[in-house]
Design a protein around this motif. Sequence first.
Motif, short mmCIF file in Angstrom:
data_model
loop_
_atom_site.label_atom_id
_atom_site.label_comp_id
_atom_site.label_asym_id
_atom_site.label_seq_id
_atom_site.Cartn_x
_atom_site.Cartn_y
_atom_site.Cartn_z
N LEU A 1 0.90 -1.30 0.03
CA LEU A 1 0.00 0.03 0.09
C LEU A 1 0.89 1.17 -0.12
CD1 LEU A 1 -2.75 -1.02 2.59
CD2 LEU A 1 -2.65 -1.24 0.09
N GLN A 2 0.37 2.27 -0.73
CA GLN A 2 1.33 3.38 -1.07
C GLN A 2 0.61 4.64 -1.00
OE1 GLN A 2 3.28 2.85 -4.77
NE2 GLN A 2 4.95 1.29 -3.74
N ILE A 3 1.20 5.72 -0.82
CA ILE A 3 0.76 7.11 -0.90
C ILE A 3 1.61 7.94 -1.41
CG2 ILE A 3 -0.25 9.02 0.46
CD1 ILE A 3 -0.57 7.59 2.88
N ALA A 4 1.13 8.82 -2.53
CA ALA A 4 2.00 9.64 -3.42
C ALA A 4 1.97 11.00 -2.95
CB ALA A 4 1.70 9.47 -4.92
N PHE A 5 3.34 11.79 -2.73
CA PHE A 5 3.26 13.08 -2.26
C PHE A 5 3.79 13.97 -3.38
CE2 PHE A 5 2.96 10.70 1.39
CZ PHE A 5 2.18 11.36 2.28
N PRO A 6 3.63 15.00 -3.86
CA PRO A 6 4.47 15.99 -4.64
C PRO A 6 5.33 16.46 -4.18
CG PRO A 6 2.44 17.18 -4.01
CD PRO A 6 2.39 15.71 -3.50
N ILE A 7 6.81 16.61 -4.44
CA ILE A 7 7.85 17.22 -4.05
C ILE A 7 7.82 18.57 -4.23
CG2 ILE A 7 10.33 17.21 -3.76
CD1 ILE A 7 10.27 14.16 -5.06
N THR A 8 7.46 19.59 -3.33
CA THR A 8 7.04 20.88 -3.40
C THR A 8 8.46 21.67 -3.22
OG1 THR A 8 6.42 21.04 -1.11
CG2 THR A 8 4.74 20.66 -2.81
N ASP A 9 9.44 21.25 -2.48
CA ASP A 9 10.52 22.01 -2.23
C ASP A 9 11.41 21.91 -3.41
OD1 ASP A 9 11.22 19.45 -1.73
OD2 ASP A 9 12.62 19.47 -0.16
N PHE B 1 10.39 21.27 -6.94
CA PHE B 1 9.81 21.64 -8.40
C PHE B 1 8.55 22.62 -7.92
CE2 PHE B 1 11.02 17.22 -8.15
CZ PHE B 1 12.04 17.21 -9.27
N ASP B 2 8.27 23.31 -9.06
CA ASP B 2 7.08 24.08 -9.00
C ASP B 2 6.06 23.06 -9.58
OD1 ASP B 2 5.09 25.92 -9.56
OD2 ASP B 2 6.21 27.68 -10.39
N ILE B 3 5.62 22.66 -8.50
CA ILE B 3 4.59 21.62 -8.91
C ILE B 3 3.27 21.99 -9.38
CG2 ILE B 3 2.76 19.96 -7.40
CD1 ILE B 3 5.68 18.87 -7.69
N GLU B 4 2.93 23.30 -9.21
CA GLU B 4 1.64 23.62 -9.83
C GLU B 4 1.75 23.71 -11.38
OE1 GLU B 4 -1.86 26.69 -9.53
OE2 GLU B 4 0.03 27.15 -8.29
N GLN B 5 2.87 24.53 -11.61
CA GLN B 5 3.22 24.66 -13.23
C GLN B 5 3.39 23.27 -13.90
OE1 GLN B 5 6.66 27.24 -14.21
NE2 GLN B 5 7.11 25.81 -15.84
N THR B 6 4.25 22.38 -13.13
CA THR B 6 4.72 21.22 -13.83
C THR B 6 3.42 20.29 -13.96
OG1 THR B 6 6.74 21.20 -12.53
CG2 THR B 6 6.19 19.12 -13.53
N LEU B 7 2.37 20.58 -12.94
CA LEU B 7 1.23 19.35 -13.11
C LEU B 7 0.50 20.02 -14.20
CD1 LEU B 7 -1.01 17.83 -11.62
CD2 LEU B 7 -2.02 20.20 -10.69
N TYR C 1 6.20 12.27 -12.55
CA TYR C 1 6.85 11.02 -12.29
C TYR C 1 8.06 11.33 -10.91
CZ TYR C 1 4.59 8.28 -15.83
OH TYR C 1 3.58 7.79 -16.65
N ASP C 2 9.12 11.96 -11.82
CA ASP C 2 10.32 12.41 -10.87
C ASP C 2 9.85 13.48 -9.72
OD1 ASP C 2 11.63 10.64 -12.29
OD2 ASP C 2 12.41 12.39 -13.79
N GLU C 3 8.66 14.09 -9.88
CA GLU C 3 8.22 15.14 -8.98
C GLU C 3 7.20 14.47 -8.05
OE1 GLU C 3 8.50 16.62 -13.35
OE2 GLU C 3 7.45 14.97 -12.31
N MET C 4 7.26 13.23 -7.72
CA MET C 4 6.35 12.66 -6.83
C MET C 4 7.37 11.85 -6.00
SD MET C 4 3.42 13.72 -7.34
CE MET C 4 2.06 12.43 -6.89
N ALA C 5 7.07 11.87 -4.69
CA ALA C 5 7.60 10.87 -3.63
C ALA C 5 6.73 9.96 -3.48
CB ALA C 5 8.22 11.64 -2.62
N VAL C 6 6.90 8.73 -2.99
CA VAL C 6 5.92 7.64 -2.69
C VAL C 6 6.42 7.12 -1.31
CG1 VAL C 6 4.97 5.37 -3.19
CG2 VAL C 6 5.68 7.08 -5.26
N SER D 1 1.73 19.52 3.37
CA SER D 1 1.34 20.68 3.48
C SER D 1 0.55 21.29 2.24
CB SER D 1 2.57 21.64 3.74
OG SER D 1 3.17 21.53 5.05
N SER D 2 -0.56 21.58 2.26
CA SER D 2 -1.21 22.18 1.16
C SER D 2 -0.52 23.08 0.25
CB SER D 2 -2.58 22.25 1.18
OG SER D 2 -3.52 21.25 1.87
N ILE D 3 -0.65 23.15 -0.90
CA ILE D 3 -0.05 24.15 -1.78
C ILE D 3 -0.94 25.35 -1.96
CG2 ILE D 3 0.58 24.72 -4.24
CD1 ILE D 3 1.19 21.42 -4.55
#
Length: 558
Positions: A471-479, A481-487, A493-498, A520-522
């Motif tokens: 069982l996993q949970i995926a988290f965006p790496i916010t520190d 990447f500019d996650i919102e732009q990259t979204l 892929y590389d922008e997500m930590a599991v 932490s919410s974006i």
Amino acid sequence: MVRQEVIKQYVASLKEDAELDYIFPLLLERMGYRVLATPKQSKGKPQFGRDVVATMNVDGVNTLFFFELKGFGARDITSQTLTAEDGIIDSLKTSKYTEYRDSSIPGLEDFSRRWVFVHNGGIDSNVMLTWNDFVQKVFPDGDLERWDLEKLTALFSKYLFDETLLADEKSYHLFKKVLVLLDGEGNNFKDIVSLIDLQIQKIAGKKKEGRRAIINLFATLRLIASMVYFYSKDCNNLLPAKFCIDTILVKTWAWILKGKKEKKTTIIKHFYSLVLLQVQIYEEYVKKILSVARLNKSMYGFESSDTEYIFYPLRCFDFLEDLTYFFFLTESIGRPTQKEIRNRLDTLRLVIEKNTACTMPLLDTHSISIQMVFLYIFDRSKGNEEDVHFLGKYLMDVVINITKRYQDKKMWPEMTGNRLALARSLYVKDDDYCCESSLLLTVIFELIAYLNIPQLYTPLKKTVEESGVNLQIAFPITDEFDIEQTLFEHRLYDEMAVQTDIKLPDTLDGFHKNYLKKYSSIAYRSDVAGFEFMRVLAHKYYETDLFPDFLGRAYCVD
């Protein structure tokens, strides 16, 4: 150059109250006019026979132009459209004899006046005499022009197609290829993506983005979407049009975010016009499918064989995403009544109830569809017992179906979203089929906890633990990447930590107390700009797993 006949067909298809109202001001801007008023700006106000008002210097004389637009059902000048109450003659007389004022234009009262009647049709020969008599009597100075389908075709060709979409050879060939292959079997629409990417790359490569370049970009994107929409309707398949407008929106919004342009009024105004086109396309697409999706097992391909075990659920989940996104979209730009929201909730419930495969997720990325449905119904149910009971039954059916499939075939939903591996695993699990890990199962446990259903939690936990699935949970790496732009640029892929090896508490009570996601919410710029629905579109379009707080903050801690 694109054949004139193609452009002519496109222009003839424009509706006055939708496409023509939008595209015509763009044409005028490309021709050098300064547009003062458009139909959208005048909506709900008296227009006095003036759909578009613009100024231009003609042979050294400042001139004020009044454009009256007629399209679709009223595009031809006939005895009925010419003399009807509030028809062509009435509108032009009103425009002629009603003064126009605009204090923002110095010396406007001294401008010369001209009137233009614009219609993407023709004129019946039996009313030509009446028309000429009217023009001679009311506009004796020759200050009325008529732009018909032939004139508009020439103008569109010169100022829009030749200067925007077809300005470079690569765009021209890609555009032709898109139209030729539009309804081809197995078309994955990669040429549409390439064509749209090319248009954005052209403006992104400029050192300075002037007003002309921005107008060209949005005019080009609008034309691509409109043409694909036109030919999609012609071949009775709206899927290419839906894909095209989705691609345009996510790619353009990525460009806007990258350049920090989300606060620039002019750019947002242009972008909003693309959103309105998306609403129009989705509305027709959804309406068409709903005409059958409300019927029992209606999305099942009855002429197919065992393959429907795969294709029926895929079809259902794709439409669930589209339908729920359409509801998010339209509610973000409008204010539906409680009755309209109730109708939408009932529609969503009915589609699921009538199509059992809506509860048979085969891909781990179907967690996106499930969470979208859950959030839409849960947030709008306002404690309605029937809605909450429906969600409980919906989850129960999902749990039963994925558990039974695992017990029968030893397959949880495919982890990577590999549809080809899924198809090959119809009878025997394919080597490329991955299900040793799962984000979807973690989401299911979270939803069970939301509704507090211990009778689902315990048996599913037992089967999951016996299977050994991770069982996993995926988290965006916010520190990093500019996650919102990259979204909005690609699937993450590389922008997500599991986080892996999630251990489930023994009881549902324990889950409530101990299941936490440190996240932490974006602060989304998209939300501040009023385009919150765009994030849902990006997750849906790229199949990027929804971020941990999509369903709210119930199990998130900063």
